[in-house]
Design a protein around this motif. Structure first.
Motif, PDB file in Angstrom:
ATOM      1  N   TYR A  93     -10.496 -55.631 -49.814  1.00 49.94           N
ATOM      2  CA  TYR A  93      -9.577 -56.139 -50.843  1.00 49.94           C
ATOM      3  C   TYR A  93      -8.404 -56.959 -50.312  1.00 49.94           C
ATOM      4  O   TYR A  93      -7.666 -57.532 -51.097  1.00 49.94           O
ATOM      5  CB  TYR A  93      -9.034 -54.966 -51.682  1.00 49.94           C
ATOM      6  N   SER A  94      -8.201 -56.998 -48.979  1.00 49.64           N
ATOM      7  CA  SER A  94      -7.020 -57.708 -48.491  1.00 49.64           C
ATOM      8  C   SER A  94      -7.094 -59.193 -48.847  1.00 49.64           C
ATOM      9  O   SER A  94      -6.071 -59.799 -49.179  1.00 49.64           O
ATOM     10  CB  SER A  94      -6.817 -57.490 -47.001  1.00 49.64           C
ATOM     11  N   GLY A  95      -8.296 -59.764 -48.794  1.00 47.21           N
ATOM     12  CA  GLY A  95      -8.436 -61.172 -49.160  1.00 47.21           C
ATOM     13  C   GLY A  95      -8.046 -61.402 -50.606  1.00 47.21           C
ATOM     14  O   GLY A  95      -7.312 -62.339 -50.935  1.00 47.21           O
ATOM     15  N   MET A  96      -8.511 -60.525 -51.472  1.00 48.97           N
ATOM     16  CA  MET A  96      -8.216 -60.655 -52.908  1.00 48.97           C
ATOM     17  C   MET A  96      -6.708 -60.492 -53.165  1.00 48.97           C
ATOM     18  O   MET A  96      -6.109 -61.278 -53.914  1.00 48.97           O
ATOM     19  CB  MET A  96      -8.974 -59.583 -53.685  1.00 48.97           C
ATOM     20  N   LEU A  97      -6.101 -59.516 -52.488  1.00 48.71           N
ATOM     21  CA  LEU A  97      -4.667 -59.278 -52.701  1.00 48.71           C
ATOM     22  C   LEU A  97      -3.852 -60.435 -52.154  1.00 48.71           C
ATOM     23  O   LEU A  97      -2.871 -60.869 -52.771  1.00 48.71           O
ATOM     24  CB  LEU A  97      -4.245 -57.957 -52.038  1.00 48.71           C
ATOM     25  N   THR A  98      -4.282 -60.966 -51.008  1.00 53.44           N
ATOM     26  CA  THR A  98      -3.582 -62.123 -50.420  1.00 53.44           C
ATOM     27  C   THR A  98      -3.615 -63.291 -51.398  1.00 53.44           C
ATOM     28  O   THR A  98      -2.604 -63.959 -51.631  1.00 53.44           O
ATOM     29  CB  THR A  98      -4.286 -62.543 -49.102  1.00 53.44           C
ATOM     30  N   PHE A 103      -0.388 -65.548 -50.644  1.00 48.60           N
ATOM     31  CA  PHE A 103      -0.033 -65.597 -49.219  1.00 48.60           C
ATOM     32  C   PHE A 103      -1.074 -66.322 -48.369  1.00 48.60           C
ATOM     33  O   PHE A 103      -1.053 -66.231 -47.150  1.00 48.60           O
ATOM     34  CB  PHE A 103       0.113 -64.163 -48.655  1.00 48.60           C
ATOM     35  N   GLU A 104      -2.002 -67.018 -49.023  1.00 50.56           N
ATOM     36  CA  GLU A 104      -3.127 -67.593 -48.252  1.00 50.56           C
ATOM     37  C   GLU A 104      -2.672 -68.495 -47.123  1.00 50.56           C
ATOM     38  O   GLU A 104      -3.302 -68.551 -46.070  1.00 50.56           O
ATOM     39  CB  GLU A 104      -4.039 -68.446 -49.157  1.00 50.56           C
ATOM     40  N   ASP A 105      -1.568 -69.239 -47.362  1.00 51.12           N
ATOM     41  CA  ASP A 105      -1.178 -70.245 -46.379  1.00 51.12           C
ATOM     42  C   ASP A 105      -0.435 -69.684 -45.174  1.00 51.12           C
ATOM     43  O   ASP A 105      -0.275 -70.373 -44.172  1.00 51.12           O
ATOM     44  CB  ASP A 105      -0.332 -71.332 -47.060  1.00 51.12           C
ATOM     45  N   GLY A 109      -1.927 -64.234 -43.947  1.00 48.63           N
ATOM     46  CA  GLY A 109      -2.769 -64.473 -45.124  1.00 48.63           C
ATOM     47  C   GLY A 109      -4.082 -65.123 -44.731  1.00 48.63           C
ATOM     48  O   GLY A 109      -5.161 -64.716 -45.173  1.00 48.63           O
ATOM     49  N   HIS A 110      -3.987 -66.126 -43.847  1.00 47.99           N
ATOM     50  CA  HIS A 110      -5.187 -66.830 -43.404  1.00 47.99           C
ATOM     51  C   HIS A 110      -6.126 -65.862 -42.682  1.00 47.99           C
ATOM     52  O   HIS A 110      -7.336 -65.869 -42.910  1.00 47.99           O
ATOM     53  CB  HIS A 110      -4.791 -67.982 -42.476  1.00 47.99           C
ATOM     54  N   PHE A 111      -5.532 -65.012 -41.828  1.00 51.91           N
ATOM     55  CA  PHE A 111      -6.324 -64.033 -41.077  1.00 51.91           C
ATOM     56  C   PHE A 111      -7.051 -63.080 -42.034  1.00 51.91           C
ATOM     57  O   PHE A 111      -8.248 -62.819 -41.888  1.00 51.91           O
ATOM     58  CB  PHE A 111      -5.393 -63.256 -40.133  1.00 51.91           C
TER      59      PHE A 111
END
Lengths: 471, 303
Positions: A93-98, A103-105, A109-111
């Motif tokens: 879920y960390s990708g979804m929460l990011t 925080f993607e950028d 966040g990228h990691f």
């Protein structure tokens, strides 16, 4: 590795032969563990490390719990559950929460967005939870066995419990207290051949003949293809997808059960003719039974179940299904799917609290239609995880009221009708099983099994991943 | 119960095989693939197991030249169309090598040389020699022969009869606005994919490897006596590779003794989505293609 791939067949036959060779009889558990690790690592070897970490962690925590008494047990079991949740949240879920919090950028966040989703993580972390909680609650049976036989023995059993390849990637979710007692020496003469044969033939038939062929027609539901379809096609596609997802997952589960039977293990059935359900509650007692049992025992009951008043019961149902929805995938649409089911269940409970359930066949039939329609429309969120696309699909239902004119679309309707028929017949069979007529047909069921075998060989669709692999 | 089921299975199997061998089940009644993947598989199997002319030519390419299938009847039977939707010349080459005989002439579309062969596709056709042999001798094992597809055809025909009888259900084609929107979305997706690929250094590296492999395969076929003819479809104006790229490509081909068709510019042809020629335009280009072939035939360089 797909159950219908050549590499799997080699792995299975190799393991099966070694497993029952008298010379290797004392290494049966080790043989299964090694094969299971190979099975898991085949696609992404690196992720085997995570599986090993999860197994070791759960084996250690449960072993320590079994050897302690008093308050420390509760603390350790809580920590065990939290550790499993941290693993699943981090990887799934960390990708979804990011993305949700924008925080993607950033570097972190990228990691997080780039983290791979380990196959079967939702299944093996839940099994870790059942182990820790069962040992804490004393459901494991005689916990003292742990200390008598030592950590090494417990670790090896835990390895088999979690990684046993028939169920590793897409369930059914096993419970420690049901599986560990089965880990004993197995004999060739003990194989229940007919049971395994039935499970494997029906399982492979549902997967490779029904689901894999249906997918070639339901791909029209994908965005933006569906925008060209008429209401008729949109409805037929949705019906076809409902049949596809059942045959895909129930097929997988039956294959898993059949393979386990051949190795002398009995796994509980995961499906029990779900589409004949006349209420949403009944549907969840028949669909993905191992997950709904897990959610009931490890989430709904701890939340208070139905013991804390009506309002709290509705709320608990709602929360359980919301989280159950999120378990299916790291996208908010899955949460919406779960919420919809939570809403169905809560409304149904509310109705049942004030109006008794009718036994009139017509009312029950209409209830069945309502449940099937609700469930089928909710599947749309599985096929179109982008919520806006699902909404667009529904809008097109009312905007494109016409019948198809192109041959391709008519062929899709015809093919979906034909390939869905076995699923409908499978459910009707259940309804007729008490009738005299069915008992007569049952005597020649070998003809049907012969036909299913033929179709597995000559009418399989193009190979595709199991839909539940992504969860 | 297991024994009885296996006996039933063998009886059904023999029955089906018998029907297929006696041609009692028309191929068109059986699986008529609808999506690109199925169509590619059926096409490959027809080429491998059925196509059997004394002298034959073959065309390989991507979905760009697969549009020729719309006007298939314009081509003589000695040209087998083996371009694949969503795949590339590399997949076509894999299929060519599986057949015992190589074609006399090979027409190669050069628009997509940088897309690798699809391993899954290759394994579906046959992952080893044994599987291929088995499919060669046992017709019912081929993907093109699914009995349930016969049932699908019958059901579809029944639906058509029903629709025609109750004319009020007959409706319009999808509205133009929706079709345009879908097309735009597809074009946008393709553009994004291309953008991603152009930014990916490993992709450029892989593309070079693929091109090298392509040339070595062409050399190999040429040495085995296959006449190689390269042609370029007039599409993809927005993302067209530079003139220099194609000039170099064609110069290299000529230096190796391969034949090339004249190039026509993409601006002279209309496409549906920028990448695929429209129905009328593919017909126009097919005339051009056949004229080019006739020109080479006239100079007696083609088999």
């Amino acid at each position: 590795m797909l159950f219908n791939s050549q590499e799997f067949l080699w792995l299975f036959f190799g393991t099966f032969l070694l497993y029952y060779l008298p010379f290797f009889s004392s290494y049966q558990v080790k043989i299964l563990i090694l094969s299971s690790f190979f099975f898991y690592a085949y696609g992404q070897p690196v992720l085997l490390a995570l599986l090993l970490f999860s197994i070791t962690m759960n084996a250690y925590i449960s072993y320590v719990i079994a050897n302690h008494e008093g308050v420390k047990r509760k603390f350790l079991s809580t920590m065990g559950v939290v550790a499993n949740l941290v693993v699943i949240v981090f990887f799934k879920y960390s990708g979804m929460l990011t993305h949700t919090f924008g925080f993607e950028d950033s570097g972190i966040g990228h990691f997080l967005m780039m983290l791979p989703l380990p196959l079967g993580i939702s299944f093996f972390t839940f099994e870790g939870i059942t182990l820790v909680v069962d040992v804490y609650k004393g459901h494991y049976g005689d916990s003292k066995n742990f200390s008598q036989k030592g950590f090494k023995d417990h670790l090896s059993k835990t390895m088999l419990f979690v990684s046993f390849f028939p169920h590793l990637i897409a369930g059914p979710i096993l419970k420690a207290n049901e599986f560990y007692p089965q880990i004993v020496s197995k004999k060739w003469s003990g194989i229940h051949w007919e049971k395994a044969f039935r499970q494997l033939v029906v399982g492979y038939f549902l997967k490779v003949v029904v689901a894999d062929n249906l997918k070639d027609y339901t791909y029209w539901i994908d965005y933006p293809n569906f925008m060209l379809l008429s209401t008729t096609s949109l409805l037929v596609m949705l019906f076809g997808y409902s049949m596809q997802i059942f045959s895909d997952f129930a097929g997988y589960s039956l294959i898993a059960l059949g393979l386990a039977t051949l190795f002398g293990y009995e796994l509980k059935g995961n499906f029990n003719f779900p589409y004949i359900s006349t209420s949403f509650g009944e549907f969840w007692r028949r669909w993905h039974i191992s997950l709904s049992t897990f959610l009931k025992e490890y989430l709904y009951f701890p939340l208070g179940g139905n013991r804390k008043g009506k309002l709290r019961t509705y709320f608990n149902l709602f929360v359980t299904m919301f989280l159950g929805g999120l378990w299916h995938g790291a996208a908010w649409s899955y949460a919406v799917w779960g919420t919809a089911h939570g809403l169905f269940l809560a409304l149904e409970r509310l109705k049942n609290d004030y109006l008794p359930t009718s036994k009139i066949p017509f009312v029950q039939f209409m209830g069945g239609i309502l449940v099937f329609t609700g469930v089928t429309f909710a599947w749309l969120l599985f096929k179109l995880p982008d919520f806006s696309h699902a909404v667009l699909y529904l809008q097109n239902l009312s905007a494109n009221i016409r019948f198809e004119t192109t041959y391709d679309q008519l062929k899709s309707i015809g093919s979906i009708t034909v390939y869905s028929f076995p699923v409908v017949a499978y459910h009707v069979r259940y309804l007729l099983c008490e009738k005299e007529f069915y008992q007569k047909v049952k005597k020649i069921e070998w003809v049907l099994f012969g036909l299913m075998l033929l179709l597995i060989f000559v009418n399989a669709g193009t190979k595709a991943d199991f839909i539940y692999f992504q969860f | 119960m297991i024994k009885k089921s296996l006996i039933a299975f063998f009886l059904f199997f023999l029955l089906l095989e018998g029907f297929l061998r006696k041609d009692l089940l028309n191929d068109e009644w059986l699986r008529s693939g609808q999506n690109n993947w199925s169509i590619n598989i059926l096409n490959s199997q027809n080429y491998l197991y059925k196509y059997d002319l004394a002298h034959f030519n073959c065309m390989i390419g991507s979905s760009i030249s697969a549009r020729f299938n719309i006007v298939k009847e314009m081509f003589p039977p000695e040209i087998f169309m083996l371009p694949f939707n969503g795949l590339s010349v590399h997949d076509g080459l894999n299929i060519l090598y599986r057949k015992e005989r190589l074609p006399d002439t090979l027409f190669v579309e050069t628009n997509v040389l940088d897309r690798p062969a699809n391993a899954e596709f290759a394994s579906t056709i046959g992952s080893n020699k044994w599987e291929e042999k088995l499919k060669y001798y046992v017709s019912s094992l081929r993907e093109a022969h699914g009995p349930l597809d016969l049932a699908s055809q019958v059901t579809t025909s029944a639906i058509i009869v029903f629709r025609n009888k109750f004319g009020f259900l007959g409706g319009d084609l999808p509205n133009k606005a929706a079709m345009d929107m879908v097309r735009e979305i597809e074009v946008e997706k393709q553009n994004q994919e291309r953008k991603k690929q152009s930014q990916d250094k490993t992709f450029t590296h892989k593309a070079n490897d693929l091109e090298n492999e392509f040339w070595s395969q062409m050399d190999n076929l040429h040495q085995k006596g296959v006449v190689i003819v390269l042609f370029n479809m007039p599409v993809d104006c927005r993302n067209e590779k530079s003139e220099t790229y194609y000039n170099n490509l064609y110069a290299k081909a000529k230096s190796k003794g391969f034949l090339v068709f004249d190039r026509v510019h993409c601006q002279d042809y209309a496409t549906t989505d920028g990448t695929h020629l429209s129905g009328k335009e593919i017909e126009r280009y097919a005339h051009f293609f056949l004229a080019q072939r006739a020109k080479l035939n006239g100079s007696a360089v083609l088999n």
